[in-house]
Design a protein around this motif. Structure first.
Motif, PDB file in Angstrom:
ATOM      1  N   UNK B  16       0.804  -1.215   0.000  1.00 45.31           N
ATOM      2  CA  UNK B  16       0.000   0.000   0.000  1.00 45.31           C
ATOM      3  C   UNK B  16       0.846   1.279   0.000  1.00 45.31           C
ATOM      4  N   UNK B  17       2.154   1.148   0.007  1.00 42.50           N
ATOM      5  CA  UNK B  17       3.013   2.324  -0.112  1.00 42.50           C
ATOM      6  C   UNK B  17       3.195   2.673  -1.579  1.00 42.50           C
ATOM      7  N   UNK B  18       3.569   3.929  -1.877  1.00 42.94           N
ATOM      8  CA  UNK B  18       3.873   4.291  -3.265  1.00 42.94           C
ATOM      9  C   UNK B  18       5.266   3.802  -3.643  1.00 42.94           C
ATOM     10  N   UNK B  19       5.491   3.653  -4.940  1.00 41.97           N
ATOM     11  CA  UNK B  19       6.800   3.218  -5.404  1.00 41.97           C
ATOM     12  C   UNK B  19       7.170   3.947  -6.694  1.00 41.97           C
ATOM     13  N   UNK B  20       8.447   4.187  -6.862  1.00 38.97           N
ATOM     14  CA  UNK B  20       8.972   4.732  -8.107  1.00 38.97           C
ATOM     15  C   UNK B  20      10.188   3.908  -8.515  1.00 38.97           C
ATOM     16  N   UNK B  21      10.165   3.414  -9.729  1.00 37.15           N
ATOM     17  CA  UNK B  21      11.313   2.693 -10.288  1.00 37.15           C
ATOM     18  C   UNK B  21      11.928   3.609 -11.338  1.00 37.15           C
ATOM     19  N   UNK B  22      13.229   3.871 -11.185  1.00 33.17           N
ATOM     20  CA  UNK B  22      13.853   4.890 -12.010  1.00 33.17           C
ATOM     21  C   UNK B  22      14.548   4.315 -13.234  1.00 33.17           C
ATOM     22  N   UNK B  23      14.415   5.056 -14.338  1.00 31.45           N
ATOM     23  CA  UNK B  23      15.019   4.657 -15.605  1.00 31.45           C
ATOM     24  C   UNK B  23      15.537   5.891 -16.316  1.00 31.45           C
ATOM     25  N   UNK B  24      16.793   5.860 -16.686  1.00 34.04           N
ATOM     26  CA  UNK B  24      17.382   6.906 -17.519  1.00 34.04           C
ATOM     27  C   UNK B  24      17.912   6.285 -18.800  1.00 34.04           C
ATOM     28  N   UNK B  25      17.834   7.029 -19.883  1.00 34.75           N
ATOM     29  CA  UNK B  25      18.313   6.507 -21.148  1.00 34.75           C
ATOM     30  C   UNK B  25      19.258   7.496 -21.794  1.00 34.75           C
ATOM     31  N   UNK B  26      20.014   6.990 -22.747  1.00 37.93           N
ATOM     32  CA  UNK B  26      20.931   7.832 -23.506  1.00 37.93           C
ATOM     33  C   UNK B  26      20.707   7.565 -24.975  1.00 37.93           C
ATOM     34  N   UNK B  27      20.369   8.632 -25.732  1.00 35.63           N
ATOM     35  CA  UNK B  27      20.189   8.492 -27.168  1.00 35.63           C
ATOM     36  C   UNK B  27      20.284   9.868 -27.804  1.00 35.63           C
ATOM     37  N   UNK B  28      20.803   9.920 -29.006  1.00 33.60           N
ATOM     38  CA  UNK B  28      20.941  11.190 -29.716  1.00 33.60           C
ATOM     39  C   UNK B  28      19.769  11.457 -30.662  1.00 33.60           C
ATOM     40  N   UNK B  29      18.824  10.522 -30.717  1.00 35.47           N
ATOM     41  CA  UNK B  29      17.672  10.673 -31.609  1.00 35.47           C
ATOM     42  C   UNK B  29      16.389  10.430 -30.832  1.00 35.47           C
ATOM     43  N   UNK B  55       3.193  13.163 -22.288  1.00 34.48           N
ATOM     44  CA  UNK B  55       4.368  12.586 -21.629  1.00 34.48           C
ATOM     45  C   UNK B  55       3.998  11.713 -20.449  1.00 34.48           C
ATOM     46  N   UNK B  56       2.760  11.780 -19.979  1.00 35.28           N
ATOM     47  CA  UNK B  56       2.313  10.913 -18.890  1.00 35.28           C
ATOM     48  C   UNK B  56       1.566   9.742 -19.509  1.00 35.28           C
ATOM     49  N   UNK B  57       2.086   8.572 -19.268  1.00 37.38           N
ATOM     50  CA  UNK B  57       1.543   7.379 -19.893  1.00 37.38           C
ATOM     51  C   UNK B  57       0.976   6.471 -18.808  1.00 37.38           C
ATOM     52  N   UNK B  65       3.915   6.141 -16.072  1.00 39.94           N
ATOM     53  CA  UNK B  65       5.289   6.601 -16.231  1.00 39.94           C
ATOM     54  C   UNK B  65       5.268   7.958 -16.910  1.00 39.94           C
ATOM     55  N   UNK B  66       6.276   8.750 -16.631  1.00 38.00           N
ATOM     56  CA  UNK B  66       6.373  10.073 -17.226  1.00 38.00           C
ATOM     57  C   UNK B  66       7.660  10.212 -18.011  1.00 38.00           C
ATOM     58  N   UNK B  67       7.519  10.601 -19.266  1.00 35.37           N
ATOM     59  CA  UNK B  67       8.658  10.841 -20.144  1.00 35.37           C
ATOM     60  C   UNK B  67       9.164  12.261 -19.912  1.00 35.37           C
ATOM     61  N   UNK B  68      10.425  12.376 -19.550  1.00 35.27           N
ATOM     62  CA  UNK B  68      11.035  13.675 -19.352  1.00 35.27           C
ATOM     63  C   UNK B  68      12.215  13.791 -20.299  1.00 35.27           C
ATOM     64  N   UNK B  69      11.995  14.499 -21.412  1.00 36.32           N
ATOM     65  CA  UNK B  69      13.023  14.563 -22.445  1.00 36.32           C
ATOM     66  C   UNK B  69      14.280  15.297 -21.961  1.00 36.32           C
ATOM     67  N   UNK B  70      14.085  16.359 -21.198  1.00 31.06           N
ATOM     68  CA  UNK B  70      15.247  17.143 -20.768  1.00 31.06           C
ATOM     69  C   UNK B  70      16.132  16.356 -19.809  1.00 31.06           C
ATOM     70  N   UNK B  71      15.512  15.499 -19.020  1.00 30.12           N
ATOM     71  CA  UNK B  71      16.282  14.683 -18.085  1.00 30.12           C
ATOM     72  C   UNK B  71      16.530  13.276 -18.611  1.00 30.12           C
ATOM     73  N   UNK B  72      16.089  13.019 -19.815  1.00 27.56           N
ATOM     74  CA  UNK B  72      16.203  11.683 -20.450  1.00 27.56           C
ATOM     75  C   UNK B  72      15.820  10.583 -19.468  1.00 27.56           C
ATOM     76  N   UNK B  73      14.628  10.739 -18.889  1.00 24.08           N
ATOM     77  CA  UNK B  73      14.163   9.759 -17.913  1.00 24.08           C
ATOM     78  C   UNK B  73      12.778   9.261 -18.270  1.00 24.08           C
ATOM     79  N   UNK B  74      12.463   8.102 -17.713  1.00 20.52           N
ATOM     80  CA  UNK B  74      11.142   7.492 -17.933  1.00 20.52           C
ATOM     81  C   UNK B  74      10.846   6.663 -16.696  1.00 20.52           C
ATOM     82  N   UNK B  75      10.594   7.317 -15.594  1.00 16.56           N
ATOM     83  CA  UNK B  75      10.389   6.648 -14.316  1.00 16.56           C
ATOM     84  C   UNK B  75       8.989   6.062 -14.212  1.00 16.56           C
ATOM     85  N   UNK B  76       8.916   4.905 -13.604  1.00 17.05           N
ATOM     86  CA  UNK B  76       7.659   4.170 -13.427  1.00 17.05           C
ATOM     87  C   UNK B  76       7.159   4.394 -12.009  1.00 17.05           C
TER      88      UNK B  76
END
Lengths: 115, 116
Positions: B16-29, B55-57, B65-76
């Motif tokens: 019943x607690x909240x959770x965030x799983x972090x994901x960062x990516x690296x791509x030039x396109x 950006x919120x999926x 999950x939220x796509x953050x282009x400036x931070x190149x993240x997609x945290x769940x």
């Protein structure tokens, strides 16, 4: 229901033997992939095929072979040259990109153990 | 070259607690982004995907999950987890301009362990 069928679910092999893992899909997907999964190492790409009668090596192709004679089928052979074949093997497929693109569809996996 | 980094290999959390799983990516396109879940001895199942647009999926089982282009993240994220959410979660990226998205590049996975 459409999907990917991997068989068998569990497979035991003696050292020095070749073994073939089956992967069949009825999703009409063009591309198919084989991944190997080991604890703590994520998924590593073995081979992939984007069209019938064509396939490319992935990151860890040594000791493995594949064929793609039919769109629906992409069997993986683990040869005796593979030094450490014990692992969980996952097959996947995908459609071309576009609004319907959903990444990959995965099978349920085959766990191979060398005894 | 593309790469994906899942910042936590294991995340223990109480039910019943909240959770965030972090994901960062690296791509030039431009990229497509995905989260998959894997239960023990099973294949991977798609949780959600970002192709374009908002950006919120939102995905299955109450995950988003939220796509953050400036931070190149997609945290769940999930606001309240259940015991049944215990599984391994994989973040993945592909290049959107390539045929069939090119190859998916997977992160190393995050084991979510929900405790009662």
């Amino acid at each position: 229901d459409g999907g990917i069928t991997q068989s068998p679910k569990y497979l035991f092999r003696k050292e020095g033997q070749n073994v073939t893992l089956s992967c069949e899909q009825n999703l009409n997907h063009d591309a198919m992939y084989w991944y190997r999964q080991d604890p703590g190492q994520g998924l590593r790409l073995i081979y992939y095929s984007q069209i019938v009668n064509d396939f490319q090596k992935g990151d860890i192709a040594e000791g493995y072979s594949v064929s793609r004679e039919k769109k629906e089928s992409f069997p993986l052979t683990v040869t005796s040259a593979q030094k450490n074949p014990t692992a969980f093997y996952l097959c996947a497929s995908s459609i071309p990109t576009g609004t319907a693109y959903g990444g990959y569809t995965f099978g349920s996996g085959t766990r191979l153990t060398v005894v | 070259a593309q790469s994906v980094t899942q910042l936590d290999s294991q995340v223990p959390v109480f039910e019943e607690a909240p959770v965030e799983l972090r994901c960062n990516y690296s791509s030039s396109v431009s990229v497509y982004l995905f989260w998959y879940v894997q239960y023990p001895n099973q294949g991977l199942q798609l949780l959600l995907k970002y192709l374009s647009g908002s950006t919120l999926v939102k995905g299955i089982n109450g995950f988003e999950a939220e796509f953050n282009k400036s931070q190149t993240s997609f945290h769940l994220r999930k606001p309240s987890v259940h015991i049944s959410d215990t599984a391994e979660y994989f973040c993945a990226v592909s290049e959107s301009h390539l045929p069939q998205g090119g190859k998916l590049i997977f992160g190393q996975g995050t084991e979510l362990s929900v405790k009662p």
